[in-house]
Design an enzyme around this catalytic site. Structure first.
Site, short mmCIF file in Angstrom:
data_model
loop_
_atom_site.label_atom_id
_atom_site.label_comp_id
_atom_site.label_asym_id
_atom_site.label_seq_id
_atom_site.Cartn_x
_atom_site.Cartn_y
_atom_site.Cartn_z
N SER A 169 0.85 -1.20 0.00
CA SER A 169 0.00 0.00 0.00
C SER A 169 0.89 1.24 0.00
O SER A 169 2.01 1.21 0.54
CB SER A 169 -0.87 0.01 1.25
N TYR A 215 -0.85 -0.59 10.45
CA TYR A 215 -1.09 -1.05 9.07
C TYR A 215 0.05 -0.60 8.17
O TYR A 215 0.58 -1.39 7.37
CB TYR A 215 -2.43 -0.47 8.60
P1 NAP Z 1 -11.51 -5.92 0.06
O1 NAP Z 1 -12.30 -5.50 -1.10
O2 NAP Z 1 -12.05 -5.74 1.42
O3 NAP Z 1 -11.10 -7.45 -0.15
C1 NAP Z 1 -10.34 -8.14 0.81
C2 NAP Z 1 -10.25 -9.60 0.42
O4 NAP Z 1 -9.47 -10.29 1.39
C3 NAP Z 1 -11.62 -10.27 0.39
O5 NAP Z 1 -11.60 -11.28 -0.60
C4 NAP Z 1 -11.71 -10.89 1.79
O6 NAP Z 1 -12.64 -11.94 1.75
C5 NAP Z 1 -10.26 -11.36 1.94
N1 NAP Z 1 -9.82 -11.55 3.32
C6 NAP Z 1 -9.88 -10.68 4.36
N2 NAP Z 1 -9.40 -11.24 5.47
C7 NAP Z 1 -9.00 -12.49 5.14
C8 NAP Z 1 -8.41 -13.58 5.85
N3 NAP Z 1 -8.13 -13.46 7.14
N4 NAP Z 1 -8.15 -14.72 5.17
C9 NAP Z 1 -8.44 -14.83 3.86
N5 NAP Z 1 -8.98 -13.85 3.13
C10 NAP Z 1 -9.26 -12.70 3.77
O7 NAP Z 1 -10.07 -5.20 0.10
P2 NAP Z 1 -9.11 -4.61 -1.04
O8 NAP Z 1 -9.19 -3.14 -0.98
O9 NAP Z 1 -9.33 -5.31 -2.33
O10 NAP Z 1 -7.70 -5.02 -0.43
C11 NAP Z 1 -6.82 -5.91 -1.07
C12 NAP Z 1 -5.41 -5.48 -0.75
O11 NAP Z 1 -5.18 -4.16 -1.21
C13 NAP Z 1 -5.05 -5.48 0.74
O12 NAP Z 1 -3.75 -5.99 0.90
C14 NAP Z 1 -5.08 -4.00 1.09
O13 NAP Z 1 -4.23 -3.69 2.18
C15 NAP Z 1 -4.56 -3.42 -0.20
N6 NAP Z 1 -4.84 -1.98 -0.40
C16 NAP Z 1 -6.12 -1.53 -0.59
C17 NAP Z 1 -6.34 -0.17 -0.80
C18 NAP Z 1 -7.71 0.42 -1.04
O14 NAP Z 1 -7.84 1.65 -1.06
N7 NAP Z 1 -8.73 -0.38 -1.23
C19 NAP Z 1 -5.26 0.71 -0.81
C20 NAP Z 1 -3.98 0.23 -0.61
C21 NAP Z 1 -3.78 -1.14 -0.42
P3 NAP Z 1 -13.34 -12.58 3.07
O15 NAP Z 1 -13.83 -11.44 3.91
O16 NAP Z 1 -14.43 -13.45 2.51
O17 NAP Z 1 -12.31 -13.41 3.75
#
Ligand code: NAP
Length: 260
Positions: A151, A164
């Site tokens: 991130s 985080y």
């Molecule tokens: P998201 O839409 O909330 O998706 C998160 C995914 O991870 C879901 O498939 C969730 O499914 C799964 N997950 C969560 N906890 C888990 C666990 N303990 N075991 C297995 N699966 C798990 O989030 P996202 O924004 O796509 O995030 C993906 C990545 O991008 C993360 O590493 C996040 O830090 C990074 N990121 C996001 C942003 C942003 O603005 N969105 C910015 C920078 C970085 P379940 O709940 O069904 O397990």
């Protein structure tokens, strides 16, 4: 003749947290480019429906998907995820460590130890475990690609997302370490650092239009990103196009980190 530079035909990709958001977008694009992808998260029914939707779209093409649910915080579930992937798809060419959590918002003065530990366990330790489990076959094959979704939070100090941010900075160092150690075996390891992306994870920052405007008004592109806009770099890294790229951190943030 179409270019094969970004083709993933014959490749298998294991993507954690691929039932929604950025992980789902990466899975879709990898499958569209010919890969067999593993959809994984804690919720089996959601994984099944994402895999079915990908298969419906790619029917008759090289790409496709299977669902293998797993909680990345449990080592035995990660081993099961790796074992089942090998059983069903034969090998793991591409590993995308994408699942992460952020259970705490606020000063590090007040963060409970349990939240601190959870963030480090899920966001760092689980990625380390998965890499340990998948690397042996990549070393033997002398070919493999690992990506960790970090991130932009890991690039700056933070008063309210501190732990985080620590975990995301550590992910980039994990990537550098693995790239150095396993480069001689032709294994490429890179990080992807998204900025603000429209997913459930960041909902608090975009659901309210005023908060969203404040969050993006100083950024060069003046807007939030979409999950699909992060997927292209993952296809690049997984394919021949990325064959000479390792140890890097790719920032996909609409210019946010260079704009302020
Ligand atoms: P998201 O839409 O909330 O998706 C998160 C995914 O991870 C879901 O498939 C969730 O499914 C799964 N997950 C969560 N906890 C888990 C666990 N303990 N075991 C297995 N699966 C798990 O989030 P996202 O924004 O796509 O995030 C993906 C990545 O991008 C993360 O590493 C996040 O830090 C990074 N990121 C996001 C942003 C942003 O603005 N969105 C910015 C920078 C970085 P379940 O709940 O069904 O397990």
């Amino acid at each position: 003749m179409s270019s094969k530079l970004f083709d993933l035909t014959g490749k298998t990709a294991l993507i954690t947290g691929s039932s929604k958001g950025i992980g789902e977008a990466i899975a879709y694009e990898m499958a569209r480019h010919g890969a067999q992808v593993v959809i994984s998260s804690r919720k089996g029914d959601v994984c099944e429906s994402v895999a079915a939707a990908i298969n419906a779209e790619t029917e008759g093409e090289a790409g496709g998907a299977i669902a293998i649910p797993a909680h990345v915080g449990h080592k035995e579930q990660l081993q099961m995820l790796v074992d089942k992937t090998r059983e069903k798809l034969g090998k793991i060419d591409i590993l995308v460590c994408n699942a992460a959590v952020n259970p705490y918002y606020g000063s590090m003065m007040d963060i409970p130890d349990s939240a601190f530990e959870k963030i480090l366990d899920i966001n760092i330790m689980s990625n380390h475990w998965l890499c340990q489990m998948v690397l042996p076959e990549m070393i033997e094959r002398k070919d493999g690609v690992i990506m960790v979704v970090s991130s932009v939070g890991g690039l700056k100090g933070s008063a309210d997302l501190g732990t985080y941010a620590i975990s995301k900075a550590a992910d980039v160092q994990l990537v550098r370490n693995l790239a150095v150690e396993h480069g001689p075996n032709n294994i490429r390891v890179n990080a992807i650092s998204p900025g603000l992306i429209r997913t459930d994870f960041a909902r608090a920052l975009w659901e309210n239009p005023d908060i969203l405007k404040r969050a993006t008004q100083a950024d060069p592109l003046r807007r939030i990103g979409e999950p699909s806009e992060v997927a292209g770099i993952a296809v690049y890294l997984g394919s021949t196009a990325g064959a000479f790229t390792t140890g890097q951190n790719f920032v996909v943030d609409g210019g946010a980190t260079i704009g302020r």
